[in-house]
Write a protein that holds these residues in place. Sequence first.
Motif, short mmCIF file in Angstrom:
data_model
loop_
_atom_site.label_atom_id
_atom_site.label_comp_id
_atom_site.label_asym_id
_atom_site.label_seq_id
_atom_site.Cartn_x
_atom_site.Cartn_y
_atom_site.Cartn_z
N SER A 1 8.62 17.16 21.67
CA SER A 1 7.65 16.48 22.01
C SER A 1 6.85 16.34 20.69
N PHE A 2 6.64 17.49 19.76
CA PHE A 2 5.87 17.25 18.59
C PHE A 2 6.41 16.18 17.77
N HIS A 3 7.63 16.60 17.41
CA HIS A 3 8.28 15.58 16.51
C HIS A 3 8.51 14.10 16.99
N SER A 4 8.31 13.71 18.24
CA SER A 4 8.16 12.49 18.54
C SER A 4 6.58 11.97 18.36
N ILE A 5 5.82 12.77 18.55
CA ILE A 5 3.99 12.49 18.11
C ILE A 5 4.26 12.33 16.58
N LEU A 6 4.92 13.12 15.91
CA LEU A 6 4.77 13.13 14.52
C LEU A 6 5.57 11.79 13.96
N GLU A 7 6.58 11.31 14.72
CA GLU A 7 7.23 10.10 14.37
C GLU A 7 6.38 8.97 14.76
N ARG A 8 5.68 8.88 15.86
CA ARG A 8 4.92 7.67 16.18
C ARG A 8 3.61 7.53 15.54
N GLU A 9 2.97 8.79 15.44
CA GLU A 9 1.60 8.78 14.88
C GLU A 9 1.36 8.88 13.45
N CYS A 10 2.72 9.17 12.80
CA CYS A 10 2.54 9.29 11.39
C CYS A 10 3.38 8.73 10.59
N PHE A 11 4.83 8.91 10.92
CA PHE A 11 5.73 8.41 9.82
C PHE A 11 5.76 6.59 10.14
N ARG A 12 5.58 6.45 11.39
CA ARG A 12 6.00 4.78 11.65
C ARG A 12 4.53 4.10 11.13
N CYS A 13 3.49 4.88 10.95
CA CYS A 13 2.34 4.27 10.31
C CYS A 13 2.17 3.92 8.76
N HIS A 14 3.19 4.55 8.20
CA HIS A 14 3.26 4.54 6.79
C HIS A 14 4.53 4.06 6.10
N ILE A 15 4.44 3.43 4.97
CA ILE A 15 5.48 3.12 4.13
C ILE A 15 5.34 4.09 2.96
N PHE A 16 5.98 5.17 2.82
CA PHE A 16 6.07 5.98 1.69
C PHE A 16 6.93 5.57 0.41
N MET A 17 6.17 5.47 -0.68
CA MET A 17 6.91 5.09 -1.84
C MET A 17 7.27 6.33 -2.69
N SER A 18 6.76 7.25 -2.46
CA SER A 18 7.10 8.67 -3.33
C SER A 18 7.05 10.00 -2.33
N PHE A 19 7.67 11.05 -2.86
CA PHE A 19 7.61 12.19 -2.18
C PHE A 19 6.31 12.76 -1.94
N GLU A 20 5.55 12.68 -3.10
CA GLU A 20 4.29 13.12 -3.31
C GLU A 20 3.15 12.45 -2.07
N GLU A 21 3.40 11.17 -2.07
CA GLU A 21 2.61 10.29 -0.88
C GLU A 21 3.09 10.82 0.30
N ALA A 22 4.15 10.84 0.73
CA ALA A 22 4.77 11.39 2.00
C ALA A 22 4.14 12.83 2.40
N PHE A 23 4.25 13.84 1.40
CA PHE A 23 3.83 15.15 1.60
C PHE A 23 2.25 15.24 1.85
N ASP A 24 1.48 14.31 0.97
CA ASP A 24 0.19 14.28 1.21
C ASP A 24 -0.07 13.73 2.53
N VAL A 25 0.42 12.62 2.94
CA VAL A 25 0.09 12.07 4.29
C VAL A 25 0.43 13.06 5.36
N LEU A 26 1.58 13.85 5.27
CA LEU A 26 2.05 14.79 6.49
C LEU A 26 0.91 15.84 6.22
N ASP A 27 0.28 16.31 5.20
CA ASP A 27 -0.52 17.51 5.39
C ASP A 27 -1.72 16.85 6.02
N GLN A 28 -2.08 15.71 5.57
CA GLN A 28 -3.47 15.19 6.17
C GLN A 28 -3.29 15.32 7.87
N PHE A 29 -2.05 14.68 8.35
CA PHE A 29 -1.93 14.58 9.77
C PHE A 29 -1.86 16.06 10.34
N MET A 30 -1.22 16.95 9.68
CA MET A 30 -1.20 18.49 10.14
C MET A 30 -2.34 19.04 10.56
#
Length: 221
Positions: free
Chosen positions: A156-185
Motif C-alpha cells: 500500500s505504501f509503495h502504491s502511495i509512493l507511485e501515485r503521489e510522488c513518482f507520477r507527479c515528477h519527471i526526473f532528469m537525474s539521480f540527484e533530483e530523484a533522490f531529493d524529491v524522494l527525501d522531501q516526500f518521505m
Amino acid sequence: RRQHNLKINKKKVYRLCKELGILGKPVKPKHSYPRRLANNMEVTGPNQLWQMDIKYGFIAGLERYFYTASIIDVYDRSVVGQYRGKESKTEDLLTTLHKALLKRSVYTQGTPLVVRTDNGPQFKSHKFRAFFENNEMLIHERTPNRTPNKNAYIESFHSILERECFRCHIFMSFEEAFDVLDQFMDFYNNRRIHMSLYGYSPAQFIEKLEKNEVTAFKIAV
C-alpha cells in the motif's frame, strides 16, 4: 537412431563420453535459505511487525532506473527506514535495516521484532539470513508465493509512493530523484494524515500514543 539406425541410449552416451574424457563436471546442489512462512499474528504496538520491500523508479533524463527499499511499521505506519540508489544489493538493504533498528531501539527492547518480506533474491541470500541468525531479537518471515496480501502495508505504501510522488515528477537525474524522494518521505512521516491513525500523521500518532492521548488498538495480519 533414425538417420543411422543406431542402438543408443543415455547410458551408452554416458559411457562413451566418459571414455573420451568429455563428461561435464557434476553440478553441486545449491542449498537455499530455508523460508519461515509469514504467520497470522496480532499486532498491538510499534516495533512488533515491520514489512520490507523493493520498488524502482525511472530517470527519464538518463533512461535508467533507480531502486528504493522501504521498511514500514505495520502499527504506526511509519517508514522507519529507506534506501535509494542505482543498485539494490543485499548489503545496502542490511545497512538500511540496521540503521532503522538502532533508530527505533529494537536491539534493546524486550520482545522480538518480526520483519516480513517477499521472496526477492536479496531476502533469500545467505547474508540476509546470517544477519537475522546473529540477532536473537529479530525474526525474518517470507510470504508464500503469489500472496501480496501478506505484505499489504508495504504494498500500500509503495502504491502511495507511485501515485503521489513518482507520477507527479519527471526526473532528469539521480540527484533530483533522490531529493524529491527525501522531501516526500519527510511529508509522509510527519504531515500526511492517516484516517486509520485517528487522522494524524505517523509521527503525530506515535507522540499521541506515548502520551496516552489516543486509544491503542489491535491489528490482525
